[in-house]
Enzyme design. Sequence first.
Site, PDB file in Angstrom:
ATOM      1  N   CYS A 115     -36.551  17.588 -45.685  1.00  0.00           N
ATOM      2  CA  CYS A 115     -36.030  16.217 -45.768  1.00  0.00           C
ATOM      3  C   CYS A 115     -36.727  15.398 -44.682  1.00  0.00           C
ATOM      4  O   CYS A 115     -36.937  15.874 -43.569  1.00  0.00           O
ATOM      5  CB  CYS A 115     -34.511  16.208 -45.592  1.00  0.00           C
ATOM      6  SG  CYS A 115     -33.697  17.171 -46.878  1.00  0.00           S
ATOM      7  N   SER A 127     -22.341  22.644 -46.566  1.00  0.00           N
ATOM      8  CA  SER A 127     -23.076  21.401 -46.796  1.00  0.00           C
ATOM      9  C   SER A 127     -24.414  21.743 -47.439  1.00  0.00           C
ATOM     10  O   SER A 127     -25.138  22.599 -46.957  1.00  0.00           O
ATOM     11  CB  SER A 127     -23.316  20.684 -45.466  1.00  0.00           C
ATOM     12  OG  SER A 127     -24.166  19.572 -45.644  1.00  0.00           O
ATOM     13  N   HIS A 154     -27.418  10.634 -49.451  1.00  0.00           N
ATOM     14  CA  HIS A 154     -28.384   9.841 -48.675  1.00  0.00           C
ATOM     15  C   HIS A 154     -29.094   8.710 -49.412  1.00  0.00           C
ATOM     16  O   HIS A 154     -29.811   7.931 -48.776  1.00  0.00           O
ATOM     17  CB  HIS A 154     -29.448  10.743 -48.035  1.00  0.00           C
ATOM     18  CG  HIS A 154     -28.908  11.812 -47.142  1.00  0.00           C
ATOM     19  ND1 HIS A 154     -27.857  11.609 -46.281  1.00  0.00           N
ATOM     20  CD2 HIS A 154     -29.282  13.110 -46.961  1.00  0.00           C
ATOM     21  CE1 HIS A 154     -27.600  12.727 -45.622  1.00  0.00           C
ATOM     22  NE2 HIS A 154     -28.438  13.660 -46.016  1.00  0.00           N
ATOM     23  N   GLY A 183     -30.853  24.686 -41.286  1.00  0.00           N
ATOM     24  CA  GLY A 183     -31.091  25.408 -42.531  1.00  0.00           C
ATOM     25  C   GLY A 183     -30.249  24.943 -43.700  1.00  0.00           C
ATOM     26  O   GLY A 183     -29.282  24.191 -43.540  1.00  0.00           O
ATOM     27  N   ASN A 228     -29.598  10.199 -36.264  1.00  0.00           N
ATOM     28  CA  ASN A 228     -29.854  10.681 -34.906  1.00  0.00           C
ATOM     29  C   ASN A 228     -31.351  10.864 -34.732  1.00  0.00           C
ATOM     30  O   ASN A 228     -31.964  11.671 -35.427  1.00  0.00           O
ATOM     31  CB  ASN A 228     -29.122  12.013 -34.677  1.00  0.00           C
ATOM     32  CG  ASN A 228     -27.629  11.798 -34.641  1.00  0.00           C
ATOM     33  OD1 ASN A 228     -27.124  11.017 -33.847  1.00  0.00           O
ATOM     34  ND2 ASN A 228     -26.914  12.456 -35.547  1.00  0.00           N
ATOM     35  N   CYS A 275     -36.163  25.238 -42.039  1.00  0.00           N
ATOM     36  CA  CYS A 275     -35.699  24.941 -43.397  1.00  0.00           C
ATOM     37  C   CYS A 275     -36.907  24.534 -44.227  1.00  0.00           C
ATOM     38  O   CYS A 275     -37.775  23.801 -43.765  1.00  0.00           O
ATOM     39  CB  CYS A 275     -34.674  23.802 -43.388  1.00  0.00           C
ATOM     40  SG  CYS A 275     -34.041  23.404 -45.039  1.00  0.00           S
ATOM     41  N   GLU A 280     -29.267  27.162 -33.185  1.00  0.00           N
ATOM     42  CA  GLU A 280     -28.224  26.523 -32.404  1.00  0.00           C
ATOM     43  C   GLU A 280     -26.914  26.488 -33.177  1.00  0.00           C
ATOM     44  O   GLU A 280     -26.906  26.359 -34.394  1.00  0.00           O
ATOM     45  CB  GLU A 280     -28.660  25.098 -32.045  1.00  0.00           C
ATOM     46  CG  GLU A 280     -29.835  25.139 -31.088  1.00  0.00           C
ATOM     47  CD  GLU A 280     -30.348  23.770 -30.678  1.00  0.00           C
ATOM     48  OE1 GLU A 280     -30.878  23.674 -29.574  1.00  0.00           O
ATOM     49  OE2 GLU A 280     -30.231  22.819 -31.446  1.00  0.00           O
ATOM     50  N   SER A 329     -25.343  16.331 -49.350  1.00  0.00           N
ATOM     51  CA  SER A 329     -26.177  15.342 -48.660  1.00  0.00           C
ATOM     52  C   SER A 329     -26.803  14.410 -49.691  1.00  0.00           C
ATOM     53  O   SER A 329     -27.836  14.730 -50.265  1.00  0.00           O
ATOM     54  CB  SER A 329     -27.267  16.062 -47.871  1.00  0.00           C
ATOM     55  OG  SER A 329     -26.668  16.841 -46.856  1.00  0.00           O
ATOM     56  N   CYS A 339     -25.917  15.990 -35.494  1.00  0.00           N
ATOM     57  CA  CYS A 339     -26.485  16.352 -36.787  1.00  0.00           C
ATOM     58  C   CYS A 339     -27.964  16.047 -36.862  1.00  0.00           C
ATOM     59  O   CYS A 339     -28.388  14.949 -36.520  1.00  0.00           O
ATOM     60  CB  CYS A 339     -25.854  15.454 -37.842  1.00  0.00           C
ATOM     61  SG  CYS A 339     -24.671  16.286 -38.794  1.00  0.00           S
ATOM     62  N   CYS A 355     -20.144  24.169 -35.863  1.00  0.00           N
ATOM     63  CA  CYS A 355     -21.228  23.848 -36.789  1.00  0.00           C
ATOM     64  C   CYS A 355     -22.221  25.011 -36.752  1.00  0.00           C
ATOM     65  O   CYS A 355     -22.800  25.304 -35.709  1.00  0.00           O
ATOM     66  CB  CYS A 355     -21.864  22.540 -36.319  1.00  0.00           C
ATOM     67  SG  CYS A 355     -23.224  22.006 -37.336  1.00  0.00           S
ATOM     68  N   CYS A 367     -35.146  14.828 -40.982  1.00  0.00           N
ATOM     69  CA  CYS A 367     -34.423  15.954 -40.361  1.00  0.00           C
ATOM     70  C   CYS A 367     -35.356  16.761 -39.468  1.00  0.00           C
ATOM     71  O   CYS A 367     -36.426  17.175 -39.916  1.00  0.00           O
ATOM     72  CB  CYS A 367     -33.845  16.838 -41.464  1.00  0.00           C
ATOM     73  SG  CYS A 367     -33.141  18.378 -40.850  1.00  0.00           S
TER      74      CYS A 367
END
Length: 379
Positions: free
Chosen positions: A115, A214, A238, A182, A313, A111, A91, A236, A356, A104, A118
């Site tokens: 994480c 990123s 976090h 990814g 999200n 990936c 996407e 990232s 995200c 984006c 995610c």
Amino acid sequence: MTTNLLDFNAKQLTDYCAEIGEKPFRAKQLLRWIHQFGKADFFEMSDLAKGLRDKLSVIAEIEPPKVMSDYVAADGTRKWLLSVGSGNGIESVFIPEANRGTLCVSSQVGCALACSFCSTGKQGFNRNLTVAEIIGQLWWANNALKATSADGTILNDGAQIYQSQVADKNRAVSNVVMMGMGEPLSNFENVVTALDLMLDDNAYGLSRRKVTVSTSGLIPALDRLRERCPVALAVSLHAPNDALRDQLVPINKKYPIKELLAACRRYLTAAPRDFVTFEYVMLDEVNDSVEHARELVELVRDTPCKFNLIPFNSFPGSGYQRSSTEAIRIFRDVLIQAGLIVTVRKTRGDDIAAACGQLAGQVLDKTRRTKQLMAEAVK
Ligand code: SAH
Ligand code: SF4
């Protein structure tokens, strides 16, 4: 086999032209037709010699990933699902704002870094995207936006205001963030070749400041990016300590926070911006307390940075909740009072799952694929 010219940066296209007996200026012409004007048909490239057009139409192609669906959210955010073969999809998301249009971009199918919060990470890793599949997202977005702004359909007010201001209708995308599916630095060569094209004046002509990579913190690759193609950097983070970050971002066990921050400072010596953006996902009762915020302030004391707080999200089966608005506000204020610059990411494209960490695409991971193949075999 035909050669996909979308796989080449300027140097590689020049080498290719030499291989087929053409002068270097042909590479520049091709670059402009393909990337600046979004053409895929050699016969539309009017200043190429007829013989060259004939030759290229036999030995070469311009083949971006195919578009499977195109969604527009109420707020103008637009999401494309692109097919990358074998039933897999990736996407990319376009976010129009008053003064910029950000795309984006995805870099891998799935990936491997897993994480815990995610959805891409939950799917496992399938494969790296090719250069054509990475730059093809930008190629496609500029073409699609040009087409819809010309006929006035699909775009809502926000997007139309942005588009009416775009000086170059061929290049509606003004900023790129490598924040789709990814880990870009795990697919280093292809991502960097695509970055070359984003920055090339004959292709997309974006400034280094407007292209952001990123990363979850792959230190050796970050050092290589600094040398090879320094663009704006988002990391990232976090979590404010290794114990918590080990849980959320497992690659932290290999590249712990202190070493990562030192790598960020090294990166800044070559970067187009004088700060790193730290992304910090806000997870209810996991990493969002005042103590966490204070620990964070101490942690980044020597690293020039800005913070981007991302309200989590949600996706089915994530096991996490988004922090409350109040918790995010308090957390933000602790950082601001310590003199840090903080933004809280607005959640865009809620109605089309374009935020995200929600980019799921369609990833048939190895285990599922194996299971499927086995199921088919016993049918
Ligand atoms: N792999 C890269 C870039 C892609 S993810 C990276 O990890 O940096 C872009 C950002 O979205 C990262 O900061 C990532 O941690 C964050 N993210 C992932 N899942 C999320 C979710 N469910 N909610 C909010 N942010 C998320
Ligand atoms: Fe991969 Fe980034 Fe998701 Fe982590 S947050 S699993 S690195 S895409």
